[in-house]
Each structure stands twice: as structure tokens, then as C-alpha cells.
Write a protein that holds these residues in place. Sequence first.
Motif, PDB file in Angstrom:
ATOM      1  N   THR A  78       0.834  -1.194   0.000  1.00 42.66           N
ATOM      2  CA  THR A  78       0.000   0.000   0.000  1.00 42.66           C
ATOM      3  C   THR A  78       0.874   1.250   0.000  1.00 42.66           C
ATOM      4  OG1 THR A  78      -1.744  -1.158   1.210  1.00 42.66           O
ATOM      5  CG2 THR A  78      -1.832   1.236   1.198  1.00 42.66           C
ATOM      6  N   VAL A  79       0.441   2.238  -0.757  1.00 47.43           N
ATOM      7  CA  VAL A  79       1.074   3.543  -0.746  1.00 47.43           C
ATOM      8  C   VAL A  79       0.026   4.561  -0.295  1.00 47.43           C
ATOM      9  CG1 VAL A  79       0.572   3.974  -3.186  1.00 47.43           C
ATOM     10  CG2 VAL A  79       2.444   5.188  -2.085  1.00 47.43           C
ATOM     11  N   TYR A  80       0.478   5.581   0.411  1.00 51.46           N
ATOM     12  CA  TYR A  80      -0.420   6.555   1.015  1.00 51.46           C
ATOM     13  C   TYR A  80      -0.079   7.963   0.541  1.00 51.46           C
ATOM     14  CZ  TYR A  80      -1.005   2.630   4.239  1.00 51.46           C
ATOM     15  OH  TYR A  80      -1.224   1.394   4.786  1.00 51.46           O
ATOM     16  N   LEU A  81      -1.082   8.827   0.601  1.00 48.46           N
ATOM     17  CA  LEU A  81      -0.855  10.252   0.393  1.00 48.46           C
ATOM     18  C   LEU A  81      -1.622  10.991   1.486  1.00 48.46           C
ATOM     19  CD1 LEU A  81       0.515  12.341  -1.491  1.00 48.46           C
ATOM     20  CD2 LEU A  81      -1.721  12.610  -2.597  1.00 48.46           C
ATOM     21  N   GLN A  82      -0.875  11.491   2.461  1.00 53.33           N
ATOM     22  CA  GLN A  82      -1.467  12.298   3.515  1.00 53.33           C
ATOM     23  C   GLN A  82      -1.533  13.730   3.026  1.00 53.33           C
ATOM     24  OE1 GLN A  82      -2.716  11.440   6.631  1.00 53.33           O
ATOM     25  NE2 GLN A  82      -3.360  13.579   6.713  1.00 53.33           N
ATOM     26  N   MET A  83      -2.716  14.302   3.014  1.00 53.44           N
ATOM     27  CA  MET A  83      -2.915  15.648   2.480  1.00 53.44           C
ATOM     28  C   MET A  83      -3.428  16.546   3.595  1.00 53.44           C
ATOM     29  SD  MET A  83      -4.630  14.732  -1.222  1.00 53.44           S
ATOM     30  CE  MET A  83      -6.160  14.156  -0.499  1.00 53.44           C
ATOM     31  N   ASN A  84      -2.649  17.543   3.942  1.00 50.52           N
ATOM     32  CA  ASN A  84      -3.001  18.485   4.998  1.00 50.52           C
ATOM     33  C   ASN A  84      -3.153  19.890   4.421  1.00 50.52           C
ATOM     34  OD1 ASN A  84      -2.729  16.386   6.908  1.00 50.52           O
ATOM     35  ND2 ASN A  84      -0.536  16.826   7.167  1.00 50.52           N
ATOM     36  N   ILE A  85      -3.785  20.739   5.193  1.00 48.98           N
ATOM     37  CA  ILE A  85      -3.992  22.143   4.805  1.00 48.98           C
ATOM     38  C   ILE A  85      -4.522  22.189   3.369  1.00 48.98           C
ATOM     39  CG2 ILE A  85      -3.027  24.461   4.923  1.00 48.98           C
ATOM     40  CD1 ILE A  85      -0.625  23.314   6.374  1.00 48.98           C
ATOM     41  N   LEU A  86      -5.565  21.439   3.129  1.00 52.33           N
ATOM     42  CA  LEU A  86      -6.106  21.349   1.771  1.00 52.33           C
ATOM     43  C   LEU A  86      -6.695  22.683   1.320  1.00 52.33           C
ATOM     44  CD1 LEU A  86      -7.580  17.778   2.002  1.00 52.33           C
ATOM     45  CD2 LEU A  86      -6.027  18.568   0.213  1.00 52.33           C
ATOM     46  N   LYS A  87      -6.558  22.932   0.029  1.00 54.34           N
ATOM     47  CA  LYS A  87      -7.045  24.162  -0.578  1.00 54.34           C
ATOM     48  C   LYS A  87      -8.054  23.815  -1.677  1.00 54.34           C
ATOM     49  CE  LYS A  87      -2.431  26.192  -0.091  1.00 54.34           C
ATOM     50  NZ  LYS A  87      -1.300  26.832  -0.810  1.00 54.34           N
ATOM     51  N   PRO A  88      -8.939  24.737  -2.016  1.00 48.08           N
ATOM     52  CA  PRO A  88      -9.895  24.448  -3.100  1.00 48.08           C
ATOM     53  C   PRO A  88      -9.204  24.040  -4.402  1.00 48.08           C
ATOM     54  CG  PRO A  88     -10.606  26.372  -1.880  1.00 48.08           C
ATOM     55  CD  PRO A  88      -9.254  26.005  -1.331  1.00 48.08           C
ATOM     56  N   GLU A  89      -8.024  24.571  -4.653  1.00 48.12           N
ATOM     57  CA  GLU A  89      -7.311  24.215  -5.892  1.00 48.12           C
ATOM     58  C   GLU A  89      -6.738  22.799  -5.862  1.00 48.12           C
ATOM     59  OE1 GLU A  89      -6.854  26.934  -3.985  1.00 48.12           O
ATOM     60  OE2 GLU A  89      -4.722  27.520  -3.909  1.00 48.12           O
ATOM     61  N   ASP A  90      -6.830  22.117  -4.744  1.00 47.78           N
ATOM     62  CA  ASP A  90      -6.438  20.704  -4.676  1.00 47.78           C
ATOM     63  C   ASP A  90      -7.552  19.789  -5.175  1.00 47.78           C
ATOM     64  OD1 ASP A  90      -4.832  21.448  -1.574  1.00 47.78           O
ATOM     65  OD2 ASP A  90      -3.856  21.129  -3.516  1.00 47.78           O
ATOM     66  N   THR A  91      -8.723  20.357  -5.423  1.00 49.90           N
ATOM     67  CA  THR A  91      -9.843  19.561  -5.921  1.00 49.90           C
ATOM     68  C   THR A  91      -9.494  18.915  -7.249  1.00 49.90           C
ATOM     69  OG1 THR A  91     -11.492  20.919  -4.806  1.00 49.90           O
ATOM     70  CG2 THR A  91     -12.232  19.662  -6.725  1.00 49.90           C
ATOM     71  N   ALA A  92      -9.640  17.600  -7.321  1.00 48.23           N
ATOM     72  CA  ALA A  92      -9.267  16.839  -8.520  1.00 48.23           C
ATOM     73  C   ALA A  92      -9.593  15.370  -8.292  1.00 48.23           C
ATOM     74  CB  ALA A  92      -7.781  16.993  -8.820  1.00 48.23           C
ATOM     75  N   VAL A  93      -9.485  14.604  -9.354  1.00 53.32           N
ATOM     76  CA  VAL A  93      -9.451  13.153  -9.227  1.00 53.32           C
ATOM     77  C   VAL A  93      -7.990  12.763  -9.035  1.00 53.32           C
ATOM     78  CG1 VAL A  93      -9.891  10.931 -10.327  1.00 53.32           C
ATOM     79  CG2 VAL A  93     -11.486  12.843 -10.667  1.00 53.32           C
ATOM     80  N   TYR A  94      -7.734  12.007  -7.995  1.00 51.99           N
ATOM     81  CA  TYR A  94      -6.368  11.606  -7.656  1.00 51.99           C
ATOM     82  C   TYR A  94      -6.144  10.157  -8.087  1.00 51.99           C
ATOM     83  CZ  TYR A  94      -5.421  15.855  -5.094  1.00 51.99           C
ATOM     84  OH  TYR A  94      -5.201  17.164  -4.764  1.00 51.99           O
TER      85      TYR A  94
END
Length: 123
Positions: A78-94
Motif C-alpha cells: 500500500t502507498v499513502y498520500l497524507q494531504m493536509n492544509i487542503l485548498k480548493p485548488e487541490d480539488t481533482a481526481v487523484y
Amino acid sequence: QVQLVESGGGLVQAGGSLRLSCAASGRTFRRNVMGWFRQVPGKEREFVAAISWNGNSIEYAESVKARFTISRDNAKNTVYLQMNILKPEDTAVYYCAATQYGITLYSSRYGYWGQGTQVTVSS
């Protein structure tokens, strides 16, 4: 052959956090560089982060440095992506991706892709 399944996406307010997971099947997972990309409609798929097979080498896009952290657990495939301090411009399909090459930000070098998970950050 590597199959990838992402999870953990959702709706979050600006300033919040999410952790994405990517479960991989296939015996070659441990030898693959793993990457995260994101895409919004009408735009090119964008590199987010990548990690080497042993975790010793990591790269981030400038736009996510100091906010996102990529990690992997080879025992759990498994690989992870911890995303903090999210911004509206981070909106996307990952998307999670795997490559047998070295760390690269070029999506064309990744031969295996997951189906994607939607992340929406509200303002």
C-alpha cells in the motif's frame, strides 16, 4: 502485472486533511516506484508526488510541498498520500500509478494506473 485501487477521497473543507490509500496487487509492487497524480476536467494529468521502492527517495510537486506526504508500506502493498492544509485548488481526481523506471514526474513513464478517487475541497 500490478493492479491498483485507490480509496480515501471525499469532500473536505479548506484547511482540512484527507489520507488517500492505494492498495496494490502483484508480486512486483515492492520493486516499483509509486506515484500520485491528479487531474481536473479539461486539464492535463498533474504530478503530485512519487516514492522509490524503499522510501529513500521522494519527490513532490512544488504546489503540495510541506502540505502533502507520500509514504508506503511494502508489507501491506500500500502507498499513502497524507494531504493536509487542503485548498480548493487541490480539488481533482487523484490517481495512483506505478512505474518500473526511476522516480519521474512524467505520467507517460507510469505503466499502471488506478481508477482514481475524487477529492473535493470546499472554500
